[in-house]
Design a protein around this motif. Structure first.
Motif, PDB file in Angstrom:
ATOM      1  N   SER A 144       0.970  -1.192   0.037  1.00 24.33           N
ATOM      2  CA  SER A 144      -0.035   0.044  -0.126  1.00 24.33           C
ATOM      3  C   SER A 144       0.956   1.234  -0.032  1.00 24.33           C
ATOM      4  CB  SER A 144      -0.910  -0.150   1.326  1.00 24.33           C
ATOM      5  OG  SER A 144      -2.043   0.922   0.932  1.00 24.33           O
ATOM      6  N   ALA A 145       0.671   2.143   0.962  1.00 26.92           N
ATOM      7  CA  ALA A 145       1.558   3.328   1.036  1.00 26.92           C
ATOM      8  C   ALA A 145       2.871   2.809   1.025  1.00 26.92           C
ATOM      9  CB  ALA A 145       1.249   4.101   2.260  1.00 26.92           C
ATOM     10  N   GLY A 146       3.195   1.892   1.863  1.00 30.88           N
ATOM     11  CA  GLY A 146       4.612   1.230   2.003  1.00 30.88           C
ATOM     12  C   GLY A 146       5.066   0.694   0.488  1.00 30.88           C
ATOM     13  N   GLY A 147       4.194   0.218  -0.333  1.00 30.52           N
ATOM     14  CA  GLY A 147       4.757   0.113  -1.714  1.00 30.52           C
ATOM     15  C   GLY A 147       4.964   1.342  -2.273  1.00 30.52           C
ATOM     16  N   GLY A 148       4.120   2.216  -2.371  1.00 30.79           N
ATOM     17  CA  GLY A 148       4.656   3.595  -2.930  1.00 30.79           C
ATOM     18  C   GLY A 148       5.949   4.030  -2.464  1.00 30.79           C
ATOM     19  N   LEU A 149       6.206   3.952  -1.015  1.00 28.52           N
ATOM     20  CA  LEU A 149       7.406   4.301  -0.457  1.00 28.52           C
ATOM     21  C   LEU A 149       8.484   3.713  -0.736  1.00 28.52           C
ATOM     22  CD1 LEU A 149       9.053   6.131   1.614  1.00 28.52           C
ATOM     23  CD2 LEU A 149       8.261   4.374   3.531  1.00 28.52           C
ATOM     24  N   VAL A 150       8.271   2.200  -1.220  1.00 26.01           N
ATOM     25  CA  VAL A 150       9.594   1.289  -2.056  1.00 26.01           C
ATOM     26  C   VAL A 150       9.930   2.129  -3.093  1.00 26.01           C
ATOM     27  CG1 VAL A 150       9.953  -0.809  -3.201  1.00 26.01           C
ATOM     28  CG2 VAL A 150       9.017  -0.825  -0.687  1.00 26.01           C
ATOM     29  N   ILE A 151       9.063   2.520  -3.988  1.00 21.66           N
ATOM     30  CA  ILE A 151       9.315   2.976  -5.466  1.00 21.66           C
ATOM     31  C   ILE A 151      10.106   4.335  -5.245  1.00 21.66           C
ATOM     32  CG2 ILE A 151       8.477   3.686  -7.614  1.00 21.66           C
ATOM     33  CD1 ILE A 151       8.214   0.711  -6.763  1.00 21.66           C
ATOM     34  N   VAL A 170       6.190  -4.711  -4.595  1.00 21.74           N
ATOM     35  CA  VAL A 170       5.195  -4.237  -4.204  1.00 21.74           C
ATOM     36  C   VAL A 170       3.592  -4.737  -4.219  1.00 21.74           C
ATOM     37  CG1 VAL A 170       6.555  -1.958  -4.069  1.00 21.74           C
ATOM     38  CG2 VAL A 170       5.155  -2.588  -6.224  1.00 21.74           C
ATOM     39  N   PHE A 171       3.072  -4.589  -2.928  1.00 18.91           N
ATOM     40  CA  PHE A 171       1.499  -5.071  -2.987  1.00 18.91           C
ATOM     41  C   PHE A 171       0.808  -3.776  -2.816  1.00 18.91           C
ATOM     42  CE2 PHE A 171       3.805  -8.342  -0.123  1.00 18.91           C
ATOM     43  CZ  PHE A 171       4.073  -9.383  -1.207  1.00 18.91           C
ATOM     44  N   SER A 172      -0.121  -3.652  -4.135  1.00 16.83           N
ATOM     45  CA  SER A 172      -1.308  -2.725  -4.203  1.00 16.83           C
ATOM     46  C   SER A 172      -0.493  -1.386  -3.862  1.00 16.83           C
ATOM     47  CB  SER A 172      -2.248  -3.079  -3.205  1.00 16.83           C
ATOM     48  OG  SER A 172      -2.735  -4.127  -3.299  1.00 16.83           O
ATOM     49  N   PRO A 173       0.306  -1.082  -4.518  1.00 13.63           N
ATOM     50  CA  PRO A 173       1.361   0.246  -4.117  1.00 13.63           C
ATOM     51  C   PRO A 173       0.277   1.634  -4.645  1.00 13.63           C
ATOM     52  CG  PRO A 173       1.908  -0.603  -6.354  1.00 13.63           C
ATOM     53  CD  PRO A 173       1.155  -1.564  -5.903  1.00 13.63           C
ATOM     54  N   TRP A 174       0.410   2.377  -3.589  1.00 14.06           N
ATOM     55  CA  TRP A 174      -0.051   3.784  -3.587  1.00 14.06           C
ATOM     56  C   TRP A 174       0.918   4.712  -4.277  1.00 14.06           C
ATOM     57  CZ3 TRP A 174      -1.851   7.425   0.877  1.00 14.06           C
ATOM     58  CH2 TRP A 174      -2.513   8.725   0.480  1.00 14.06           C
ATOM     59  N   THR A 175       0.749   4.909  -5.500  1.00 16.08           N
ATOM     60  CA  THR A 175       1.705   5.760  -6.195  1.00 16.08           C
ATOM     61  C   THR A 175       1.514   7.170  -6.803  1.00 16.08           C
ATOM     62  OG1 THR A 175       1.455   4.580  -8.508  1.00 16.08           O
ATOM     63  CG2 THR A 175       3.122   3.564  -7.050  1.00 16.08           C
ATOM     64  N   ASP A 176       0.298   7.346  -6.419  1.00 20.05           N
ATOM     65  CA  ASP A 176      -0.258   8.680  -7.202  1.00 20.05           C
ATOM     66  C   ASP A 176      -1.085   9.335  -6.223  1.00 20.05           C
ATOM     67  OD1 ASP A 176      -1.359  10.747  -8.565  1.00 20.05           O
ATOM     68  OD2 ASP A 176      -2.598   9.590  -9.769  1.00 20.05           O
ATOM     69  N   LEU A 177      -0.531  10.383  -5.596  1.00 21.42           N
ATOM     70  CA  LEU A 177      -1.200  10.905  -4.319  1.00 21.42           C
ATOM     71  C   LEU A 177      -2.109  12.169  -5.008  1.00 21.42           C
ATOM     72  CD1 LEU A 177       0.689   9.359  -2.649  1.00 21.42           C
ATOM     73  CD2 LEU A 177       0.898  11.056  -1.145  1.00 21.42           C
ATOM     74  N   THR A 178      -1.954  12.399  -6.192  1.00 21.51           N
ATOM     75  CA  THR A 178      -3.136  13.313  -6.865  1.00 21.51           C
ATOM     76  C   THR A 178      -4.202  12.591  -7.149  1.00 21.51           C
ATOM     77  OG1 THR A 178      -2.566  12.583  -9.359  1.00 21.51           O
ATOM     78  CG2 THR A 178      -1.033  14.065  -7.981  1.00 21.51           C
ATOM     79  N   LEU A 179      -4.312  11.011  -6.854  1.00 17.92           N
ATOM     80  CA  LEU A 179      -5.723  10.403  -6.922  1.00 17.92           C
ATOM     81  C   LEU A 179      -6.013  10.423  -8.267  1.00 17.92           C
ATOM     82  CD1 LEU A 179      -7.234  11.139  -3.345  1.00 17.92           C
ATOM     83  CD2 LEU A 179      -5.545   9.386  -4.113  1.00 17.92           C
ATOM     84  N   SER A 180      -5.511  10.424  -9.378  1.00 14.01           N
ATOM     85  CA  SER A 180      -5.881  10.824 -10.797  1.00 14.01           C
ATOM     86  C   SER A 180      -6.274   9.486 -11.491  1.00 14.01           C
ATOM     87  CB  SER A 180      -4.934  11.664 -11.548  1.00 14.01           C
ATOM     88  OG  SER A 180      -3.682  10.827 -11.724  1.00 14.01           O
ATOM     89  N   GLY A 181      -6.041   8.234 -10.862  1.00 13.20           N
ATOM     90  CA  GLY A 181      -6.410   6.998 -11.588  1.00 13.20           C
ATOM     91  C   GLY A 181      -7.906   6.828 -11.972  1.00 13.20           C
TER      92      GLY A 181
END
Length: 298
Positions: A144-151, A170-181
């Motif tokens: 999740s957020a930890g997956g985004g943090l890995v990247i 990474v499991f279910s990574p949160w990579t876009d904090l603009t939430l544009s997906g």
């Protein structure tokens, strides 16, 4: 792998007490209590310590090889969770991989906003290298957020002139904090745990005054060239689906070795439910095989 298992997990999560957009102090307790309700197996040991001044928890299972390390980053929207809370899933990955896991207790927001988490990830990795573990024997894992943090950490390693680890999962990574997906809306009804409003609340806490498109906050927008090989796993029933699929596309476009696995009809970080869901066990075994394939020969 049965529809009955998937439906049971969906029902469990939809009726759970966690509210990502709720009062942070209350939800931290809820998050911890949910995880603590499932005790660690008797053969898992956890040892608190520090790595580069950052609190960590070392998670070990029988017969793991201490010379290879999983540097693990927990989820929780950058505001919830802890290294100790993540010990169960870290142990599941460690057991299948045959490595010890070091779960990083990076600082949480809003008390410590961006880039505190990234700084802590870099400090822990730098210390692991300094202590004599070669980068070829380190793999990063995050949820999740930890997956985004890995990247984000991989990008920060590159910017700091540090060698890349052997691989990252990474499991279910949160990579876009603009939430544009597109899946923010398209998968809203299917996702039993996450909401756009909840993610927006936690993103605001983490970012402070930072532009949400900043590459180290939203690594989907970073230059990924030269990063370690990536395995990205995501469920088709989660609003972060497009965070994962777009990350895989960008990584491939920038010549990063990348594998994307979309597991159908399963929720956010489904890997944490291996005791309930056949797909979770299969995904963990796939993650372990990927990681082992990138260790040094012998």
């Amino acid at each position: 792998m049965t529809q009955q298992q998937r439906q049971a997990l969906d029902d469990l999560l939809r009726h759970g007490p966690l509210d990502l957009e709720g009062d942070l102090a209350e939800q931290r307790v809820v998050f911890h209590d949910m995880i603590a309700s499932v005790p660690l197996p008797d053969d898992v040991s956890t040892t608190p310590g520090r790595l580069g001044g950052i609190p960590v928890v070392t998670v070990e299972t029988p017969e793991n090889d201490p010379s290879v390390v999983l540097l693990y980053f927990h989820g929780g929207g950058y505001g919830l969770g802890s290294a100790a809370d993540s010990a169960g899933l870290a142990a599941d990955v460690a057991r299948r991989t045959g490595a010890r896991a070091i779960s990083v207790d990076y600082r949480l927001a809003p008390e410590n906003p961006f880039p505190a988490a990234v700084d802590d990830a870099v400090a822990a990795y730098r210390a692991l290298l300094h202590d004599g573990t070669p980068s070829s024997k380190i793999a990063l894992v995050g949820e999740s957020a930890g997956g985004g943090l890995v990247i984000a950490a991989l990008v920060a390693f590159k910017e700091a002139g540090l060698p890349q680890p052997s691989s990252a999962v990474v499991f279910s990574p949160w990579t876009d904090l603009t939430l544009s997906g597109d899946s923010m809306a398209g998968k809203a009804a299917a996702d039993p745990t996450l909401t756009e409003k909840g993610l927006r609340t936690r993103a605001r806490d983490y970012l402070g005054e930072t532009d949400p498109a900043s590459p180290l906050a939203s690594p989907l927008f970073a230059d990924l060239t030269g990063l370690a090989p990536l395995l990205i796993q995501v469920g088709s029933h989660e609003i972060l689906l497009n965070d994962a699929t777009r990350l895989a596309t960008r990584a491939a476009e920038q010549d990063v070795p990348v594998e994307l696995q979309v597991w159908t009809q399963v929720p956010h970080v489904f890997q944490g439910f291996a005791a309930l869901l056949d797909e979770a066990d299969a995904a963990l075994r796939a993650a372990a095989a990927f990681t082992q394939a990138h260790w040094p020969a012998g």
